[in-house]
Design an enzyme around this catalytic site. Structure first.
Site, PDB file in Angstrom:
ATOM      1  CB  SER A   1      -0.923   0.055   1.185  1.00  0.00           C
ATOM      2  OG  SER A   1      -0.068  -0.148   2.309  1.00  0.00           O
TER       3      SER A   1
ATOM      4  CG  ASN B   1      -4.094  -5.379  12.452  1.00  0.00           C
ATOM      5  OD1 ASN B   1      -3.398  -5.312  11.482  1.00  0.00           O
ATOM      6  ND2 ASN B   1      -4.041  -6.540  12.903  1.00  0.00           N
TER       7      ASN B   1
ATOM      8  CB  THR C   1     -41.852  23.812  -9.090  1.00  0.00           C
ATOM      9  OG1 THR C   1     -43.215  24.443  -9.866  1.00  0.00           O
ATOM     10  CG2 THR C   1     -41.794  24.969  -7.806  1.00  0.00           C
ATOM     11  CG  HIS C   2     -42.624  20.621 -12.043  1.00  0.00           C
ATOM     12  ND1 HIS C   2     -43.220  19.396 -11.822  1.00  0.00           N
ATOM     13  CD2 HIS C   2     -43.729  21.435 -11.117  1.00  0.00           C
ATOM     14  CE1 HIS C   2     -43.972  19.298 -10.953  1.00  0.00           C
ATOM     15  NE2 HIS C   2     -44.150  20.501 -10.446  1.00  0.00           N
TER      16      HIS C   2
ATOM     17  CB  SER D   1     -14.923  24.644 -29.025  1.00  0.00           C
ATOM     18  OG  SER D   1     -14.777  23.869 -30.171  1.00  0.00           O
TER      19      SER D   1
ATOM     20  CE  LYS E   1     -20.090  25.506 -27.062  1.00  0.00           C
ATOM     21  NZ  LYS E   1     -20.018  23.963 -27.277  1.00  0.00           N
TER      22      LYS E   1
ATOM     23  CG  ASN F   1     -17.731  24.841 -23.773  1.00  0.00           C
ATOM     24  OD1 ASN F   1     -18.757  25.408 -24.285  1.00  0.00           O
ATOM     25  ND2 ASN F   1     -16.819  24.216 -24.581  1.00  0.00           N
TER      26      ASN F   1
ATOM     27  CD  GLU G   1     -19.768  21.210 -19.438  1.00  0.00           C
ATOM     28  OE1 GLU G   1     -19.679  20.467 -20.258  1.00  0.00           O
ATOM     29  OE2 GLU G   1     -18.929  22.591 -19.431  1.00  0.00           O
TER      30      GLU G   1
ATOM     31  CD  GLN H   1      -3.038  -2.541   2.007  1.00  0.00           C
ATOM     32  OE1 GLN H   1      -2.288  -2.792   2.865  1.00  0.00           O
ATOM     33  NE2 GLN H   1      -2.730  -2.830   0.706  1.00  0.00           N
TER      34      GLN H   1
ATOM     35  CE  LYS I   1      -4.372   2.768   5.096  1.00  0.00           C
ATOM     36  NZ  LYS I   1      -5.347   1.539   5.060  1.00  0.00           N
TER      37      LYS I   1
END
Ligand code: ARG
Length: 475
Positions: free
Chosen positions: A24, A111, A156-157, A278, A284, A286, A291, A323, A326
């Protein structure tokens, strides 16, 4: 072949591929500070209890501090054959100081050692995440205050519903983050318990003093059951759960930011420095940050699922499956801190198009509830008032008008209860100002929220400072 610290009963050295698989060190090296702080406390306790000599303890402490410097200055090379951070450090210590180094692991197992490291680490990272939450809350409250009087449609919606203050909308996210902060405070509490002294699973035959270690590392409590101490990963699950919920909040905010900066909405403009272009389409701009945060939410939620699944079938006590606690946790920590920091910056650079938001309530029917409320306040049962307002909307749609364009006569043809004050009663300002119920969108209620926000940030910062004062100092 590199000598394993546990090599005694083995006739063969570890297969190289197996070694790579089970090691590890590639990721747990980030626990080096916690591992050293834990070992310093353990060695001091062993000496205080007469289990090792003062002289040995001094050598161990000096050796560990030298290792700390070596790691921080990039002079330490981690060896995968030594599996993990614990054995990398212990081996280097023994190479450097000889016999005394070999006494450090008395009355201790990896441990309970790794459990201690992880408790220390989670406490530290809870404090760091909490600081980031507070800063994003500051950015949200700051933006809300800056655009205090801006009115926009509430949805709403995803259909325009009623006019609200932009500040009210932003402060809803402030409130979510406040609960996220509280959840992390809960994680701190559950992580604030000291496992060392559990040994491998059953305690130890040495006359150790667990209170000594707890005091030295500023732990509030000590695990009362050694099997539990080495098997518990609840606090990690809770961290991942709190992180997941927090990311879900940021993801919802992201979705709105992305929508709001579409040409269709045009409610906001992000700073050029916070967007990308872009390679093909020259026009563009963005909203990548939003995102990505929305996308990374899936990763953090995935880490929670992975850990719940890893733990669900484990018998007591330690199993190597643990283990696996982590990498997901570390990635969740990095992702959450980065996302919070980036969001604070994004909000501070964001510009609001007041006029466009305003037009979205001016040229709309989101004041229809207020039309119905007007009639209901004049004694008409709300159900009937609702029907009249519905007919008024239909009347407008047929004539391509808004409610504010109707004359008093046109209103009175729909209900004799209407008077000249109706247009004023359904202006966006009135719609907002009159929703003065506790927690509503009125200017007065939003001012109260802003005041409360300041106090909350202040008390949150005090709590974090208290936590930070309890992180062990090393070096
Ligand atoms: N690297 C291990 C882990 O992270 C440390 C504990 C190892 N204990 C053991 N008995 N092999 O879980």
């Amino acid at each position: 072949m590199s000598e394993k610290l546990w090599g005694g009963r083995f006739a063969k050295s570890t297969d190289e591929m197996i070694n790579d698989f089970q090691a590890s060190i590639g990721f747990d090296k980030r626990l080096y500070r916690e591992d050293i702080a834990g070992s310093l406390a353990h060695a001091a306790m062993l000496a205080a209890c007469g289990i090792i000599s003062r002289e040995d303890e001094e050598k161990i402490a000096a050796g560990l501090k030298a290792i700390l410097r070596d790691i921080e200055e990039g002079r330490f090379s981690f060896d995968v054959a030594l599996e993990d951070i614990h054995m990398n450090i212990e081996k280097r210590l023994t190479d450097a100081i000889g016999e005394a180094g070999g006494r450090l692991h008395t009355a201790r197992s990896r441990n309970d050692q790794v459990a201690l490291d992880m408790h220390l680490y989670v406490r530290r990272e809870v404090a760091a995440v909490a600081e980031h939450i507070l800063d994003l809350q500051r950015a949200l409250a700051g933006t809300a205050a800056k655009y205090r009087d801006v009115i926009m449609p509430g949805y709403t919606h995803l259909q325009r519903a009623q006019p609200i203050l932009l500040a009210h909308h932003l402060l809803a996210y402030f409130a979510m983050l406040g609960r996220d902060f509280d959840r992390f405070a809960g994680v701190w509490q559950r992580a604030d318990i000291m496992p060392l002294g559990a040994g491998a699973l059953a305690g130890t035959t040495f006359p150790i003093d667990r209170e000594f270690v707890a005091r030295r590392l500023h732990f509030e409590r000590i695990y009362g059951n050694s099997l539990d101490a080495v098997s518990d990963r609840d606090y990690i699950l809770e961290f991942l759960a709190a992180a997941s919920i927090l990311m879900v909040h940021l993801s919802r905010l992201s979705e709105e930011i992305i929508l709001w900066c579409t040409r269709e909405f045009s409610f906001i403009e992000l700073d050029d420095a916070h967007c990308t272009g872009s390679s093909m389409m020259p026009q563009k701009k963005n909203p990548d940050v939003s995102e990505l945060v929305r996308g990374k939410t899936g990763r953090v939620v995935g880490h929670l699922m992975a850990m719940l699944t890893a733990v669900k079938g484990l018998p007591l006590a330690y199993n190597k499956d643990l283990q696996e606690d982590k990498e997901g946790l570390f990635d969740a920590i990095d992702t959450v801190k980065f996302s919070l920091a980036v969001y604070a910056r994004l909000l501070r650079g964001m510009k609001v198009n007041r006029e466009i938001m305003r037009r979205a309530v001016d040229e709309d029917f989101s004041n229809a509830t207020d039309l119905a409320d007007y009639l209901a306040k004049k004694g008409l049962p709300f159900r009937e008032a609702h029907a009249v307002a519905g007919r008024a909307v239909q009347y407008c749609i047929e004539r391509q008008k808004w409610l504010k364009d109707l004359t008093t006569e046109e209103f009175r043809a729909l209900s004799p209860l209407f008077a000249d004050d109706i247009r004023e009663a359904i202006s966006p300002e009135a719609c907002v100002k009159n929703r003065n119920s506790l927690g509503g969108t009125s200017n007065a209620q939003v001012d109260r929220q802003l005041e409360a926000a300041e106090a909350l940030i202040e008390s949150g910062a005090k709590l974090v400072a208290d936590w930070e004062s309890r992180l062990p100092e090393i070096g």
